[in-house]
Motif scaffolding. Structure first.
Motif, PDB file in Angstrom:
ATOM      1  N   TYR A   1       1.022  -1.230   0.022  1.00  0.00           N
ATOM      2  CA  TYR A   1       0.012   0.108  -0.114  1.00  0.00           C
ATOM      3  C   TYR A   1       0.801   1.107  -0.021  1.00  0.00           C
ATOM      4  O   TYR A   1       2.068   1.289   0.593  1.00  0.00           O
ATOM      5  N   GLY A   2       0.321   2.181  -0.654  1.00  0.00           N
ATOM      6  CA  GLY A   2       0.936   3.422  -0.849  1.00  0.00           C
ATOM      7  C   GLY A   2      -0.085   4.716  -0.627  1.00  0.00           C
ATOM      8  O   GLY A   2      -0.982   4.466  -0.500  1.00  0.00           O
ATOM      9  N   VAL A   3       0.580   5.925  -0.693  1.00  0.00           N
ATOM     10  CA  VAL A   3      -0.068   7.085  -0.256  1.00  0.00           C
ATOM     11  C   VAL A   3       0.348   8.046  -1.179  1.00  0.00           C
ATOM     12  O   VAL A   3       1.367   8.368  -2.056  1.00  0.00           O
ATOM     13  N   CYS A   4      -0.569   8.767  -1.656  1.00  0.00           N
ATOM     14  CA  CYS A   4      -0.432   9.866  -2.533  1.00  0.00           C
ATOM     15  C   CYS A   4      -1.054  11.385  -1.996  1.00  0.00           C
ATOM     16  O   CYS A   4      -2.324  11.277  -1.590  1.00  0.00           O
ATOM     17  N   VAL A   5      -0.423  12.617  -2.265  1.00  0.00           N
ATOM     18  CA  VAL A   5      -1.174  13.724  -1.847  1.00  0.00           C
ATOM     19  C   VAL A   5      -0.946  14.856  -2.762  1.00  0.00           C
ATOM     20  O   VAL A   5       0.126  14.961  -3.490  1.00  0.00           O
ATOM     21  N   ARG A   6      -1.983  15.192  -3.507  1.00  0.00           N
ATOM     22  CA  ARG A   6      -2.126  16.142  -4.471  1.00  0.00           C
ATOM     23  C   ARG A   6      -2.715  17.584  -4.233  1.00  0.00           C
ATOM     24  O   ARG A   6      -3.674  17.601  -3.184  1.00  0.00           O
ATOM     25  N   ASP A   7      -2.051  18.537  -4.531  1.00  0.00           N
ATOM     26  CA  ASP A   7      -2.293  20.039  -4.346  1.00  0.00           C
ATOM     27  C   ASP A   7      -2.727  20.570  -5.532  1.00  0.00           C
ATOM     28  O   ASP A   7      -1.952  20.935  -6.508  1.00  0.00           O
TER      29      ASP A   7
END
Length: 83
Positions: free
Chosen positions: A31-37
């Motif tokens: 599992y991974g994570v992504c943050v988008r502005d």
């Protein structure tokens, strides 16, 4: 990559994703994570953060509670893993 959890803050200004990916050789799910502005058009992603689905969801919820921006994702992930 398949998204398993996502949340948006501030009229979709910040988007947070937890995703699952599979290693082709070992068939191990990670599992991974992504943050988008979305305002500044920045995005940071960390793959293979954990093998535990609940841990990645808890991590994303921590990011949301603290309004973490993409530039700080790696630092927060390192602190989370060391805790």
């Amino acid at each position: 990559m398949n998204i398993i959890y996502n949340e948006c803050l501030g009229n979709n200004n910040l988007e947070y994703y937890a995703f699952i990916s599979e290693d082709d050789q070992t068939s191990t799910e990670t599992y991974g994570v992504c943050v988008r502005d979305c305002i500044h058009h920045k995005e940071k992603m960390i793959s293979d953060l954990t093998c535990n689905r609940q841990k990645i969801i808890e991590f994303v919820e921590t990011l949301i509670r603290n309004t973490v921006y993409p530039d700080f994702l790696r630092d927060i992930a390192e602190d989370y893993l060391l805790a």
